[in-house]
Motif scaffolding. Structure first.
Motif, short mmCIF file in Angstrom:
data_model
loop_
_atom_site.label_atom_id
_atom_site.label_comp_id
_atom_site.label_asym_id
_atom_site.label_seq_id
_atom_site.Cartn_x
_atom_site.Cartn_y
_atom_site.Cartn_z
N ALA A 136 0.84 -1.21 0.00
CA ALA A 136 0.00 0.00 0.00
C ALA A 136 0.87 1.26 0.00
O ALA A 136 0.59 2.22 -0.72
N ALA A 137 1.95 1.22 0.78
CA ALA A 137 2.85 2.39 0.85
C ALA A 137 3.58 2.62 -0.47
O ALA A 137 3.88 3.76 -0.84
N CYS A 138 3.86 1.53 -1.20
CA CYS A 138 4.61 1.65 -2.46
C CYS A 138 3.85 2.43 -3.52
O CYS A 138 4.46 2.95 -4.46
N ARG A 139 2.53 2.50 -3.40
CA ARG A 139 1.75 3.25 -4.40
C ARG A 139 2.15 4.72 -4.39
O ARG A 139 2.19 5.37 -5.44
N GLU A 140 2.44 5.27 -3.23
CA GLU A 140 2.84 6.67 -3.13
C GLU A 140 4.34 6.84 -3.01
O GLU A 140 4.87 7.92 -3.26
N HIS A 141 5.04 5.76 -2.65
CA HIS A 141 6.48 5.83 -2.43
C HIS A 141 7.17 4.69 -3.19
O HIS A 141 7.60 3.69 -2.59
N PRO A 142 7.26 4.80 -4.52
CA PRO A 142 7.81 3.69 -5.32
C PRO A 142 9.25 3.32 -4.98
O PRO A 142 9.69 2.21 -5.28
N GLU A 143 9.98 4.22 -4.32
CA GLU A 143 11.35 3.90 -3.94
C GLU A 143 11.42 2.77 -2.91
O GLU A 143 12.49 2.17 -2.70
N LEU A 144 10.28 2.45 -2.29
CA LEU A 144 10.25 1.37 -1.30
C LEU A 144 10.12 -0.01 -1.95
O LEU A 144 10.17 -1.02 -1.25
N ARG A 145 9.93 -0.06 -3.27
CA ARG A 145 9.73 -1.35 -3.93
C ARG A 145 10.96 -2.26 -3.81
O ARG A 145 10.84 -3.47 -3.96
N CYS A 146 12.12 -1.66 -3.55
CA CYS A 146 13.31 -2.50 -3.37
C CYS A 146 13.13 -3.44 -2.17
O CYS A 146 13.64 -4.57 -2.19
N ILE A 147 12.39 -3.00 -1.15
CA ILE A 147 12.13 -3.87 0.00
C ILE A 147 11.27 -5.04 -0.41
O ILE A 147 11.46 -6.18 0.04
N ASP A 148 10.31 -4.78 -1.30
CA ASP A 148 9.41 -5.86 -1.71
C ASP A 148 10.14 -6.95 -2.48
O ASP A 148 9.71 -8.10 -2.47
N VAL A 149 11.22 -6.61 -3.15
CA VAL A 149 12.03 -7.63 -3.81
C VAL A 149 12.49 -8.66 -2.79
O VAL A 149 12.47 -9.87 -3.04
N ASP A 150 12.88 -8.19 -1.60
CA ASP A 150 13.34 -9.11 -0.55
C ASP A 150 12.18 -9.90 0.05
O ASP A 150 12.31 -11.10 0.32
N PHE A 151 11.04 -9.24 0.26
CA PHE A 151 9.87 -9.97 0.76
C PHE A 151 9.49 -11.09 -0.20
O PHE A 151 9.25 -12.23 0.22
N GLN A 152 9.44 -10.78 -1.48
CA GLN A 152 9.07 -11.81 -2.45
C GLN A 152 10.07 -12.95 -2.46
O GLN A 152 9.69 -14.13 -2.51
N HIS A 153 11.33 -12.62 -2.41
CA HIS A 153 12.38 -13.65 -2.41
C HIS A 153 12.20 -14.60 -1.22
O HIS A 153 12.27 -15.83 -1.38
N LEU A 154 11.98 -14.04 -0.04
CA LEU A 154 11.84 -14.87 1.15
C LEU A 154 10.52 -15.63 1.16
O LEU A 154 10.48 -16.82 1.49
N PHE A 155 9.44 -14.96 0.80
CA PHE A 155 8.13 -15.62 0.84
C PHE A 155 8.06 -16.79 -0.14
O PHE A 155 7.40 -17.79 0.13
N ARG A 156 8.72 -16.68 -1.28
CA ARG A 156 8.68 -17.79 -2.24
C ARG A 156 9.41 -19.01 -1.70
O ARG A 156 9.13 -20.13 -2.13
N SER A 157 10.31 -18.81 -0.76
CA SER A 157 10.95 -19.94 -0.08
C SER A 157 10.10 -20.42 1.10
O SER A 157 9.85 -21.61 1.25
N TRP A 158 9.63 -19.48 1.91
CA TRP A 158 8.87 -19.85 3.11
C TRP A 158 7.54 -20.49 2.75
O TRP A 158 7.04 -21.34 3.50
N PHE A 159 6.94 -20.08 1.62
CA PHE A 159 5.65 -20.64 1.21
C PHE A 159 5.83 -21.60 0.03
O PHE A 159 4.96 -21.72 -0.83
N ASN A 160 6.96 -22.27 0.04
CA ASN A 160 7.23 -23.31 -0.95
C ASN A 160 6.14 -24.37 -0.91
O ASN A 160 5.60 -24.67 0.15
N ARG A 161 5.82 -24.92 -2.07
CA ARG A 161 4.76 -25.92 -2.15
C ARG A 161 4.94 -27.06 -1.15
O ARG A 161 3.96 -27.62 -0.64
N GLY A 162 6.18 -27.40 -0.83
CA GLY A 162 6.43 -28.49 0.09
C GLY A 162 5.89 -28.24 1.49
O GLY A 162 5.65 -29.18 2.25
N PHE A 163 5.68 -26.97 1.85
CA PHE A 163 5.16 -26.64 3.18
C PHE A 163 3.64 -26.51 3.21
O PHE A 163 3.04 -26.44 4.28
N LEU A 164 3.01 -26.40 2.05
CA LEU A 164 1.57 -26.13 2.02
C LEU A 164 0.77 -27.40 2.25
O LEU A 164 1.15 -28.49 1.81
#
Length: 454
Positions: A136-164
């Protein structure tokens, strides 16, 4: 106990963690807490600091949360110069030590901060909510999208199909989960408990959801299924509560009529391809009499494209007589038909509307693409990416207000042929091929021109 329930309880016990230190410590500024957490080596003190930091973030107002995100973006970013030097050393000598230094140099410190936050009880769910607030914050502050790169990287590991874990949801599931099914339903709203009961309790209805062991009471994505003798032609047929219930042993078709992603903070982390395939496998195990697996799907992007296309000079009918002019005229007429129907207060089709809507929807889903050559429509990308084929176009299938405004009342059916889904997926993923049935292809064929008599 079913295999799914057993696996769910087993994994939940594996991921169970001590809840005794829930309140933790929250003294100091956000930067001090972050620095202390990254410097801590002791597990217990690290857990207390992490809990304190999470509590501080949860209690913060949007301005304070923005300060935290800016801290993550600036203070805990990578050192680009250090990374370049490490890359140069590794290019000169490809040793394990140099590789380790390079990998450490290109990983922002905020990734380790998020990992340490995730060690405490309940943190995974809180970090998912944190990412939702970041998006939500990235809509007004696109410079924060670099943080989301890290969230996506970690979440794709933490929510790997093997854990679901796939769990079937029925009327006897815990009330806390049923409440969330009502709240998270994103396609066809559930307005009451009796409405929910009509979707879960009858013999010809099923609901399945993916859960993560660290978020045991939070569905990640769920699908609602109607068991039928044939393909329904409208969503009203599926949702009506006064229908004749089909005994499950007589059902031959499983219709996936609603798929809802539940967690905004997991946007971009795909579960759907696993969900559809595993639900189909589970249903085929439970009900060997099922022969066909298909969807009854909305076309949510249709009217956005229609309105934009009608404003485009490229799609105005050409003046000269030619095949191109005829095709442009046909498309323009269909666009105007859809716009008229979408604005109706009382739904009514006149002669020719059905043909216009079928042609227009088939054209939109097969031919209209984004810059990356993938279909414009998000639901189409989802199902085609999972190996389905576009099988039927169904005008007047959703004449509720939302359906009219989004797609002029049109719905479509994607077919999941379990013998072909892998080949379809590969063709779509590698060559952007949109698989359609002969029926849909026929909708796009040019009408035969009538010869004029002298």
């Amino acid at each position: 106990m079913s295999r799914i329930s057993y696996l769910s309880e087993l994994l939940s016990s594996v991921f169970a963690r001590d809840e005794s230190q829930h309140q933790g410590e929250g003294q100091g500024s956000l930067s001090e807490l972050c620095d202390a957490l990254l410097s801590q080596r002791g597990e217990m003190s690290g857990h207390r600091l992490a809990r304190g930091l999470l509590n501080r973030f949860a209690a913060a107002d949007p301005d304070e949360q923005l300060v935290f995100f800016r801290l993550m973006a600036d203070r805990y970013d990578i050192n680009a110069e250090h990374a370049l030097r490490a890359a140069q050393r590794y290019s000169e000598e490809k040793s394990a030590d140099n590789l380790s230094i390079l990998m450490e140099s290109v990983e922002p410190r905020r990734q380790e901060l998020l990992r340490r936050l995730n060690r405490v009880p309940g943190a995974t769910n809180e970090l998912v909510r944190m990412r939702a607030q970041l998006l939500a914050a990235c809509r007004e502050h696109p410079e924060l999208r670099c943080i989301d790169v890290d969230f996506q990287h970690l979440f794709r590991s933490w929510f790997n199909r093997g854990f679901l874990v796939l769990r079937e949801i029925d009327w006897h599931s815990p009330a806390s989960i049923l409440e969330k099914i009502i709240a998270y339903e994103a396609v066809h709203a559930i307005n009451s408990w009796s409405s929910l009961r009509s979707r879960l309790e009858p013999d010809d209805r099923r609901c399945f959801a993916f859960f993560h062991p660290a978020m045991v009471d939070e569905p990640l994505i769920f699908v609602e299924v109607a068991l039928t003798r044939s393909t329904p032609t409208s969503i009203r047929q599926v949702l009506q509560t006064t229908r004749d219930i089909v005994p499950q042993q007589e059902a031959t078709t499983a219709v996936f009529y609603s798929i809802s992603n539940c967690q905004k903070g997991l946007a971009g982390v795909s579960f759907g391809n696993f969900l559809i395939k595993q639900v189909a496998q589970e249903l085929s195990r439970q009900l060997p009499n099922l022969e066909i697996y298909r969807t009854l799907s909305p076309v949510p992007g249709l009217m956005r494209w229609v309105d934009k296309a009608l404003d485009s000079a490229e799609l105005q009918p050409a003046a000269a007589e030619s095949e191109v002019a005829e095709e442009q005229g046909r498309l323009h007429d269909a666009l105007q038909t859809a716009q008229r129907i979408a604005a109706m207060d009382t739904f009514e089709l006149i002669e020719g509307d059905n043909e216009h809507l079928k042609f227009l929807t088939a054209h939109y889903l097969k031919n209209e693409k984004r810059a990356d050559k993938l279909p414009l429509d998000p639901v189409a990308r989802f199902h085609l990416g999972n190996g389905a084929s576009l099988d039927q176009v169904l005008p007047a299938a959703d004449v509720f207000r939302k359906g009219l405004s989004q797609s002029a009342g049109v719905m479509v059916s994607y077919l999941y042929d379990l013998d072909k889904v892998e080949d379809n997926h590969e063709a779509y993923a590698n060559e952007n091929v949109v698989k359609v049935s002969q029926e849909v292809d026929a909708l796009l064929a040019r009408p035969k021109r009538t010869l004029r008599r002298a």
